[in-house]
Structure formats: structure tokens, C-alpha cells
Design a protein around this motif. Structure first.
Motif, short mmCIF file in Angstrom:
data_model
loop_
_atom_site.label_atom_id
_atom_site.label_comp_id
_atom_site.label_asym_id
_atom_site.label_seq_id
_atom_site.Cartn_x
_atom_site.Cartn_y
_atom_site.Cartn_z
N LEU A 1 45.17 52.44 54.89
CA LEU A 1 46.45 51.70 54.33
C LEU A 1 47.29 51.18 55.78
CD1 LEU A 1 48.08 50.51 52.04
CD2 LEU A 1 49.09 52.83 51.77
N ALA B 1 38.20 42.55 53.85
CA ALA B 1 38.82 43.73 54.16
C ALA B 1 38.82 44.54 53.13
CB ALA B 1 40.27 43.28 54.76
N PRO C 1 43.42 53.66 49.91
CA PRO C 1 44.48 54.32 49.58
C PRO C 1 44.78 55.63 50.49
CG PRO C 1 43.38 54.51 47.87
CD PRO C 1 42.53 53.70 48.71
N VAL D 1 41.89 39.19 45.76
CA VAL D 1 42.12 40.68 45.77
C VAL D 1 41.36 41.29 44.59
CG1 VAL D 1 43.86 42.33 45.76
CG2 VAL D 1 44.28 40.13 47.10
N VAL E 1 40.27 45.28 42.99
CA VAL E 1 40.38 46.89 43.20
C VAL E 1 38.96 47.23 42.77
CG1 VAL E 1 41.29 49.05 42.34
CG2 VAL E 1 42.92 46.87 42.65
N THR F 1 37.27 57.54 46.54
CA THR F 1 38.45 57.04 46.27
C THR F 1 38.26 55.30 45.81
OG1 THR F 1 40.22 56.34 47.63
CG2 THR F 1 37.97 56.26 48.58
N PRO F 2 39.44 54.68 45.18
CA PRO F 2 39.32 53.43 44.89
C PRO F 2 39.30 52.89 46.17
CG PRO F 2 41.31 54.26 44.27
CD PRO F 2 40.43 55.53 44.67
N VAL G 1 40.89 48.78 47.69
CA VAL G 1 41.37 47.46 47.61
C VAL G 1 40.44 46.42 48.48
CG1 VAL G 1 43.17 45.61 47.46
CG2 VAL G 1 43.56 48.19 47.10
N LEU H 1 40.29 42.77 49.90
CA LEU H 1 40.92 41.43 50.17
C LEU H 1 39.85 40.45 50.86
CD1 LEU H 1 42.93 43.84 50.90
CD2 LEU H 1 44.57 42.01 51.38
#
Lengths: 355, 355
Positions: free
Chosen positions: A165, A296, A300, A329, A331, A342-343, A345, A347
Motif C-alpha cells: 500500500l 498494478a 494491503p 479495479v 479485488v 492476503t487479498p 487489489v 488496478l
């Protein structure tokens, strides 16, 4: 005469045929349907990749097989791309169509390849009735990356970047496995499966010793070529050095110039490459204006220090920031069975053209 | 006896009444409905914020107003929170309920405030029929942040961070206006409108000269207190120094210790604070384990250098990375009328408890 209902239906079928092949390699995906005077299908063909027959030639061959010589005389060829007019690994499709006595050609996208274009004009000059631009948008979408590469005159570059992040690609000690989640890592394998070459810098090889193959995604055809950019020697014990020693498609390009890298890859018939890092190589491509798409993966996670995902871009003030259009975007959820996962994100972005 | 249908319906109404007030300030949101023996509503009340009557007292007052003294004798009080048993700015609700001759109390959430709890026990000891935990989850959700603050014994800290895709909070020359889009900036105003105090470091005042007020979002009640943390003096010409000189709620805390900051804010009855930056202050709160929620605005922008969104967290290797749970991801679209605007991705996160 515009396209008939039967011809438009045949074009949809030809698009379907073309889409069976993955969008990789130097050639566009093309499908062809031959219709007789009663609008019934004589035969179908599609192009299976470099070195194999073009769609029109394949359809003509099948017509002869099923209905005997002369089967295509007076027929209409419905084809997703303007028939080619050049000698590559195979002869011009225009010659094949003329030789078979085809009376009408309905095509979708015009050939954007300057070396191969002019097919429609030659057909017309020979007395064939030619209609273009039928479902052309659909056909262009089918070969979007190939078309972009031809327009650019170089491979399309998709930059994949994985970071925390706070924009870190690795921790202070250089460790980076794993910042993102499993679904993101598998997503990278799907990206690899769709390109001709995967490009990293020597720094990434020294830090991560990556394999860069497609393992966690379906792959049609060969593994993408693995390309290492930079002046430093690869350790003989590295995965890539060992793969090269075993005769696999691994290549080192001893340069720091992204233009030189893409020229070489273009010469090797690569039309789409995945730039996987690290920060210095990504910055070099970015500064040269050679990044076309960005995927990308943002986890988190906070690190607070360690290598940034991208090195200095020569930007001094916010007004000069490099801005991108945000296309998508998503998830990517964590594996609920694995507490260490881990999740992530994802982009999908494209650099703004104004820059 | 469990809750009757009428009592559950009254509790839903009491929850509705409570929710009319914003979730800010030192007191929980509470609603109360008084039912007579026929299950018809005698009166309603809700708490409007610190210094105003509690919900039960308000309902009892209205009962007297409409039906005269003694109206609540033998009644059932349905209230979203266990009636309080302490002298704050107002007297204990338990005394008011006993004084009015209420025969039964049905409440939802038990009072988590150790200073105020014990109400149910005192009512029972006085012969009142008490039933707790009716729609307790709904009531807890109504005061989630307040409950968390009481459990923590300090204000809940929401950290807002705005950065580029590569984790930069400002360009090399310190400029940061604007990295994120208009919708994100307005979202920050909505965050401010929901807290008791907004906290920044002196570095942010010196770099950005922020105003920190709620302007682009609806605000009920006072502006949140504006708090500057750090040893450096604020320039007299800064917006915050001028606001302080004009008597507005601006406070400087001359410390670098986040615990001390939260102790002081707790003492000032703040239960929820928004930590807005910069990187050093955010890192200090993070390292102290004092970040409870994170709202991260990530813009599709690259800078390649400039200040990171968060300073050193003392993390040396990837295994020690600070991991967060991802609660929500949203795309805040750009203003289509404004070509200079940018979309922003908003991530809502919560630090994992294991750390």
C-alpha cells in the motif's frame, strides 16, 4: 452491394473461429468462411499461428478436400482481415483466392501491416467484388494488441508491478516473497501466458532468482521467451542461467536502453512483452515513454521502507506527475483456507496520452 | 419473560430514534420508548449529545407533558442501552426510572462504560423487571466506535492516507495538491464530519498550510477540534494559527508521543479522531499500535520520488510486514466535466490483530 445477412452471419462465425487461438505471436488472429451462391457454407478455416497456413488458404484447402477441385469457383470468401498481399512464410492469400476463382471477398478489418496491405486493391483489379469494413470493430478488438504493436512499430509493453500500500516492492533486506496474495501471483502467470516475452532486469534476477515461466495458468503454445536486461552476469546457479544452459528460451540483452531492447524483441517477432521489473528497469521504460499498459497489484500491507516499486522518474513537482487512466479495479480475494494468504487489489491502467 | 412483539417493535423504533443523531462525541446514541400496559406508546425520547438529557429522561419528561404526572407508573421502558447508573452532567437514569414508577425495563446493549454500568442490577434490586440483550447487535452497531473507544480506553484512531500508486504523499519539491481527485477530497471532509478531532503533525502545517475544517460535506454540530502535534511553532500566518487566534477550536500538543496525544484527547472527551498525517506522525501512531482503521486514497499517479506516505516503521524483512484486512474497495470517479480531475481508489482497511 452491402453485406448480406448470410455474409454478416458468416463473419460472426469467422470471428469465432479466429478467437480459438490465443492472441500471441507475430501474426493476427484470422478466421475465414467460404459461402457458395446459395449462401451455404462450403468450408471454414482459421490461422493457428506463425508458420501455419493463413485462414483463407486453410478454408480453400478444406473446400477442395470436401467438394473436390474447383469447389470455391464463384464462391464468396468472408474473412476477418483484408487478405494479405505479401510473401511471408506463406504465399499471398490474394493469389490463393484468385487461383481458386473466388468471385467475392467480404472482409472486416483492413490490414494495418504496411508490408501486407494492398490485398483488396489487387483483388479488385483482378475483377473480384470486394467489400470491406464489415464488423471491423469486432475484428480490430480481436487483434487489439497486434494492431497497437503495428501502429507503434514495436512490441506493446505491459508493465506489471506488485507493491505494498505504501509503494514498496521489497522490504529493507530485499525480501519480497510474498507481498501480494496467491490469486495475484496466479494472475501474473495468466499475464505471462498472453505475451511473447517476459522482461526483467539483472537486479531482479540477483534479488529474487525468478523462474518467469507460466506454471499456474493455462498455456497454449510455447513458454514466453524470458529476457534479462542489464550488464551484470547472471549467477550460474540462478534459475534463469540454468534454464539457458538447458537450452530453454532465455536471453540476456546487455544494454540499459529500452529502445534497443524493444528493437531486438521486435526483430524476434515479439509483439507483446510483459515488463516485470524491477524498479530501475520500470523507470527506464517509463521515462522512455515505452509503457503502454500497467497492471498494478497492491497488497494491503505496509513496510515503511525498502525498495520502491518504481525508481526516479525525473519528476520534480506535482504538476508534472505521471497520470494514468484507471481502466479497471478488482479485488482478488485471499484463499480462505490459508491464513498466511492476503487479498490483493488489482488496478489496470493506461498512461495518459497527453504526457 | 422474553421480549414481546410490541417490545421488539418498540426497540426498533428506539434504534431509529437514536440514529437521528450523528455518531460523535463522548456519549453513545440512545433511544427510548415508553409503553403502557396495553402496549401503546406513551412517549419517545432520544439523546441529542453531551449536556442534553438522556433518552430515558427525555421520554419520561414527554410522558408527563402529554399525560400528566404519574404517566409512566407501571410502564415498560424500552431503551437501546442499559440505563446508566452514574452522575455525569445529568443524574443517573436509573433514579429517574425508579422515581417515575416504571415497572419493566427492556434494554439492548449492556453498558460497556465501567463508570456507568450496574444500572440493570440496581433496577432489579429495586423490584423492576429487567430484560437485556434485545436487538443488542443492532444497538452495538449503532455505537460501534463509541464502544470500541470504551474498550480501548482511548479514542479510536482512523488514519487517512492519500498517496500515489507508488506510495508517495508529495512530490520531490513537497507539493501534493492535488494527488487524489475531488471525490476523494470530499470524502475526507465526510470523514472529518464524523470525528471529534482531526490530528496532523507540524510538518503537514508547514508543508500544506491546511484548514482541516469540514466544508465539502454536511456537518451536524461543531467543527471537529483541530489538533497539531509536534514541537515546532506554527507560522503566525498559517491558516491554523489564524484560526486559533480567532478563537476557533485549534490546539497544539507539544509532544511526539502518540499515547500522550490520545490521553489528552480522551480527557477532552474525544472518542474518535482522524489522523491525517504526515508520514512521521502516521508512523509514530502505527509503531505505537494506535491505528485502528485506515482509509487509503490511492490515485492512479506515479511520482518516482518525493515523501513516502508513511515513514520508517522499523520493519526489516517481509515476514514482519504490517498486514491489514481489506474491508472495502471503491472507485471514486473523476468529475467528467473537469479534465484536470482524477479518479481515486479508496481502500478501507483494518490492521490485523495478530501483529
Amino acid at each position: 452491394m452491402g453485406a448480406t445477412t448470410a455474409e454478416r452471419a458468416a463473419m460472426r462465425r469467422a470471428l469465432e473461429l479466429a478467437a480459438q487461438v490465443p492472441a500471441r505471436g507475430p501474426n493476427p488472429r484470422v478466421g475465414c468462411v467460404l459461402l457458395d451462391a446459395d449462401d451455404s457454407t462450403i468450408s471454414e478455416g482459421f490461422h493457428r499461428g506463425a508458420g501455419t497456413p493463413h485462414a483463407e488458404v486453410e478454408a480453400l484447402r478444406r473446400a477442395s478436400e470436401s467438394r473436390g477441385p474447383g469447389a470455391a469457383r464463384g464462391a464468396t470468401a468472408v474473412v476477418t482481415l483484408e487478405p494479405c498481399n505479401h510473401h511471408g512464410r506463406t504465399g499471398p492469400c490474394v493469389d490463393a483466392l484468385l487461383g481458386a476463382g473466388v468471385a467475392r471477398v467480404v472482409h472486416a478489418q483492413q490490414d494495418p501491416n504496411p508490408a501486407a496491405s494492398g490485398g483488396a486493391a489487387r483483388l479488385r483489379a483482378a475483377g473480384v467484388d470486394v467489400l470491406g469494413s464489415v464488423l471491423a470493430d469486432e475484428a480490430r478488438a480481436l487483434n487489439a494488441t497486434w494492431s497497437r504493436a503495428l501502429e507503434l512499430g514495436r512490441p506493446v509493453v505491459t508493465w506489471k508491478v506488485a507493491s505494498t500500500l505504501d509503494g514498496r516492492a521489497a522490504a529493507a533486506d530485499g525480501t519480497s516473497r510474498w507481498i501480494t496474495g496467491r490469486a495475484a501471483r496466479h494472475g501474473v502467470h495468466r499475464l505471462r501466458a498472453g505475451v511473447d516475452a517476459v522482461v526483467v532486469g539483472t537486479g531482479t534476477v540477483l534479488a529474487d532468482d525468478p523462474d518467469l515461466t507460466v506454471r499456474h495458468a493455462p498455456l497454449t503454445g510455447q513458454q514466453p521467451e524470458r529476457v534479462v536486461v542489464g550488464l551484470r552476469d547472471l549467477p550460474a546457479s540462478s534459475r534463469l542461467a540454468r534454464a539457458a544452459a538447458a537450452g530453454e528460451a532465455v536471453m540476456q540483452l546487455r544494454t540499459h536502453d529500452p529502445h534497443e531492447v524493444l528493437d531486438l524483441l521486435w526483430y524476434r517477432e515479439h509483439r507483446h512483452v510483459l515488463l516485470e521489473g524491477g524498479p530501475a528497469l520500470a523507470a527506464a521504460f517509463w521515462r522512455a515513454g515505452l509503457v503502454d499498459d500497467v497492471v498494478a497489484y497492491v497488497a494491503p500491507v505496509l513496510l515503511g521502507n525498502g525498495a520502491s516499486a518504481v525508481a526516479d522518474l525525473g519528476i520534480g513537482t506535482i504538476a508534472d506527475a505521471a497520470r494514468l487512466d484507471l481502466l479497471d479495479v478488482a479485488v482478488l480475494p485471499r484463499d480462505p483456507e490459508d491464513p498466511t494468504d492476503t487479498p490483493t487489489v488489482r488496478l489496470t491502467l493506461r498512461p495518459r496520452k497527453e504526457r
